[in-house]
Every structure is written in C-alpha cells, then in structure tokens.
Design an enzyme around this catalytic site. Structure first.
Site, PDB file in Angstrom:
ATOM      1  N   CYS A  32      -2.947  -4.669  -7.824  1.00  0.00           N
ATOM      2  CA  CYS A  32      -2.709  -3.236  -7.982  1.00  0.00           C
ATOM      3  C   CYS A  32      -2.998  -2.757  -9.397  1.00  0.00           C
ATOM      4  O   CYS A  32      -3.097  -1.554  -9.630  1.00  0.00           O
ATOM      5  CB  CYS A  32      -1.275  -2.875  -7.580  1.00  0.00           C
ATOM      6  SG  CYS A  32      -0.014  -3.570  -8.670  1.00  0.00           S
TER       7      CYS A  32
ATOM      8  N   SER B 106       0.832  -1.202   0.000  1.00  0.00           N
ATOM      9  CA  SER B 106       0.000   0.000   0.000  1.00  0.00           C
ATOM     10  C   SER B 106       0.866   1.252   0.000  1.00  0.00           C
ATOM     11  O   SER B 106       2.030   1.228   0.422  1.00  0.00           O
ATOM     12  CB  SER B 106      -0.920   0.012   1.218  1.00  0.00           C
ATOM     13  OG  SER B 106      -0.161   0.176   2.407  1.00  0.00           O
TER      14      SER B 106
END
Length: 493
Positions: free
Chosen positions: A281, A226
């Site tokens: 992602c 993240s």
C-alpha cells in the site's frame, strides 16, 4: 496435500467445515497447500477461548507482559530465516524482501516491550482540597485483526504486539492466500510464555470476518486491505458497537521537481514502484514529473527497469518476484491493455511473464491521463505511471484531489519547497527525498481520506491508544471528623 490449520487454545487444530481454500505457489503456479475455512462455530470458539483467557492476562503485571514480548522478540529474531522462507514460499516475494518485512515487524515488537512506560497515566495531587485525580489506561478485552496477503508477518505484528502487551486477548484472521506464517508466530508466542487462549488464529474468508464483526464479545477490530472492504468493515463493526481502525487502499504520488537529482529520483522511483512487485500500500504508483525533468526522468527509469532481475525467491539473484495469484496477475496486465497512454516498458513482454508462475515484468507508462483507470485505481502491481505537470502548484493539486491520502513523497534539492510541500499536501505520511515514508515503530502508520476509516492510526503511540481506554479516578481520603453533606457542584478551589 498439506493442511494449514487453525490455532485455538494454544494448539494447532484441524478445520471441520470441509470447505477448502487453495494456497498457491506463485513462482510455479501450482497448489502447495490448503486451508479449511473456519465455520461460525469455530470462530466463536476462538473468541470464547480469548474471552476465557482475558481476566488472567489482564491481571498479569506490566513487567510480565513485557517479558513475554522480549522473549517473543528473541524467538522471532532467532527464526528469521525460517519465517522469511515461509513468507517467500507462499507470497512469492524475494528472500531479501521477506527479510525486510520481518525486520520492520520486529521493530513493532521492540516498541511493545516498552509497555511499562507507554501505559503510564497522569496524576494530579491536590486537584481540590484533599482530592487527587489520576488517569489510567486499561485493555478493551477480546480484540481481532484481519490482515492482508502482502505482508503476512509484518502487518499482524503491527496489531497483536501492542494489543497483547496492553492486556488484551487476540483473534487473528490472516489472509487465506499465505496463512502459514500466522501459525508459526502463534507457536513462537506460546514458546515465549503467552498463556493458552490469549492468541488465537482462525483461517478462512468472509464467513469468519463477518462472525468477528458481529460477535458481541469482540470489542475492537483492526483491518488492512482494499478501500471498499475497509469501508464495509468499518461500517459493520461500528454499527455493532465496536472500535474499528480500517486501513484501505492508496495511490501514492512521488513529486519530482525540476531541481531534483534525476539519478537519485529514478533510483527511488524504481525501488518504490517495483519493490514487492508493487504489492504494497506504500508503493509509489504515480510519478508526478514537474516541468523539464520529465523527459530525462522517464529515460532514467526506463533504463533501470531493464536491469531488474525478476524471478522466484529460490533464485538468489532475483530482485522482484511474482504476483500473489494468476487472477491478480491477469487483472494488473489488463490495465496495460486498456490504457491509451504511452507504454514505455511493457511488463507483459518480459520473458518471465509467459512462464508457469504468476510473474509480470515491470511496466512504465508515460503521459497518463488522470481520468483513466490506470490512474484512478489502486493497481497493486508492478506498473508505474508518469503524469506530467507544469508547476509545483499543479502537482500539489493533483495529489490533494486524489481520492486517497496514504503516502506521498517529494524529490527536490530545495529545502523551502520541501517544507512547503509537507505543509500543503493532504496526506497521512510524507517523504522528503524518501520514496516509501513508512514511519518507524515509535510513530504511527496510516493515511487520510479514503485510505483510513477510523480515528486512530496503526501501531506506535496511536496503537496503544486504540487497544486501551482511558479511565479517570477522583480520590479523597478525608478525616471522618470533617465529613459533611454538600449538595453543591464539586469544588476545585
């Protein structure tokens, strides 16, 4: 219950901290194994093992290192089913999805086998009278990789294949949520002939990460995760004098122009939005519908969602599996509870969402506002938002104003518009009628803005650059009879 071990000095080693971290079966909601989180001392031991192995591995010929990668590639290929099954068991993704992950990882190993060519330097003869200049690339030493749960086989291969073939030694800290694949890969590297200590695995959490970030013998660190953690890892690593590439989050937009084929665009949006249950992602999380295409596109996506087979990897018909943990499933569902936009398809209502596993059906939300969390946050789940705009310019501004710049795509029949888009858009990876533009292994992967912290992208040519440093040698072999003292600046003419 099964303990997932560390890998140190070429063998599996039990943890000693006593601090157990659960590994769940996402399809049943039951704990299936655990890792014993590495202590600082165990992480130090992994680094020490890698440091000890470095001189001999660095001295190994390029042909020898490439040979190990060739053998490793064949072993991974021969064990595809076992590796994919292990990914499915701990991550929850379907067998087809796990097999696809493995195939992309294999591409990176294949690229690394070209090290004898990739590590060639430059040479300039007679740069000055009797002087030759040449450049070489040399390994860094001990390097480390911290990898996420969503691709437990592929992302480590992004890192260690290039790192090892360049002559570095490697310490991997995989995700504690699905760590078993790391040990299988370590054993296959051993079988391929990689010397003990060249590749080590430490299971664990923040303590292991912080030890690697601060360890003086770790020269470089690669990270995928993240954005907040990527930024923290980059800042801590560079503060400690390390080379760092830290790939963060994403909010990938798929722009659909009015001239696009609606069926093709809908197929792409469903595939890219709900593949791997949205836990990647490069997932498309926002469809930007331009003008009149919005209504038919939303209808087409909605119709396709009803045909997605959600279920465990043990079901051959399953196309989408569960999320990684109950907490994450509940967090994703919370975004649906908090939106004021139009929920066209609510995944919380899917029958599988109320079962024992960590399942959540695919969701489609229309007319999403760009100031709500559903749009601003990286959700990392099977939720697809639709934002409506009136023009191409408005669509590009929407993409460029976003915090992230990982991947984006445009769907259109207009070649001029597509070419203009790839020029205008502020993003690291662009697809033209390709919804998930992950580069092939001989290009490099990485975004811009808050999707990347560092200067070099991952794998491919930039991966070779990251795991090596350049040295320039200026050489003269003069006739002793012509030698003289000269205090002037070196001459090149």
């Amino acid at each position: 219950m099964r303990e997932i071990k560390h890998w140190l000095d070429g063998a599996a080693v039990e943890g000693t901290s006593g601090r157990q971290l659960p590994v769940w079966d996402p399809a049943t909601g039951e704990q299936q194994a655990y890792v014993v989180a590495a202590t600082k001392e165990e992480t130090d031991r992994a680094v020490a093992s890698a440091l000890k192995a470095f001189p001999a591995w660095r001295a190994a010929s390029l042909s020898r290192r490439a040979e190990v990668m060739f053998r490793f590639r064949e072993l991974v290929d021969a064990n595809r089913k076992e590796i994919a099954a292990l990914v499915s068991k701990e991550h929850g993704k379907t067998e087809a999805d796990a097999a696809g992950e493995l195939a992309r990882g294999l591409e990176n190993i294949e690229f690394a086998t070209g090290a004898p060519h990739l590590l060639k330097g430059g040479y300039s003869e007679q740069a000055s009278s009797g002087v030759d200049v040449y450049s070489i690339r040399q390994p860094l030493g001990v390097v480390a990789g911290i990898t996420p749960f969503n691709f437990p086989a592929m992302v480590p291969m992004w890192m260690f294949a290039n790192a090892l073939v360049c002559g570095n030694t490697f310490v991997l800290k995989p995700s504690e949520k699905d760590p078993s694949v790391s040990l299988l890969l370590a054993d296959l590297l051993r079988q391929a002939g990689l010397p003990d200590g060249v590749f080590n695995v430490v299971q664990g959490d923040r303590e292991a990460v912080e030890t690697l970030l601060s360890h003086p013998d770790v020269q470089a660190l690669s990270f995928v995760g993240s954005t907040p953690i990527a930024k923290a890892v980059y800042e801590a690593g560079t503060r400690a004098g390390k080379r760092v590439q830290a790939l963060g989050g994403a909010k990938n937009h798929m722009v659909v122009l009015p001239d696009a084929d609606v069926d093709s665009a809908a197929d792409a949006a469903v595939s890219a939005g709900y593949g791997s249950a949205g836990e990647r992602c490069m997932a498309i999380s926002v469809v930007v519908a331009v003008g009149a295409v919005a209504d038919p596109l939303v209808a087409a996506i909605s119709e396709r969602i009803g045909r997605i087979a959600v279920g465990p990897a043990s079901d051959p018909a399953a196309e989408m599996g569960p999320l990684i943990t109950r907490e994450h499933r509940d967090k994703v569902a919370g975004y649906l509870a908090g939106t004021t936009a139009d929920i066209v398809v609510d995944g919380r209502e899917a029958p599988v969402s109320s079962g024992p596993g960590f399942f959540l059906g695919a969701s489609l939300v229309d007319r999403v506002s760009t100031d709500e969390a559903l749009y601003t946050d990286e959700i990392f789940g099977p939720v697809l938002s639709v934002v409506r705009v009136d023009s191409y310019d408005e669509a590009v501004k929407l993409v460029n104003d976003n915090e992230y710049g990982n991947g984006t795509a445009i769907f259109t029949r207009d070649g001029g518009a597509a070419r203009r888009f790839q020029y205008d858009v502020v993003c690291g990876m662009v697809g033209v009628n390709v919804p998930v533009p992950v580069p092939v292994a001989y290009y490099s992967f990485g975004g811009w803005k808050s999707s990347l912290f560092g200067d070099l992208h991952m794998y491919g040519p930039e991966g070779i650059q990251f795991y090596t440093r350049s040295k320039v040698v200026t050489s003269r072999w003069p006739d002793p009879a012509t030698s003289e003292v000269d205090l002037g600046f070196p001459k090149v003419r």
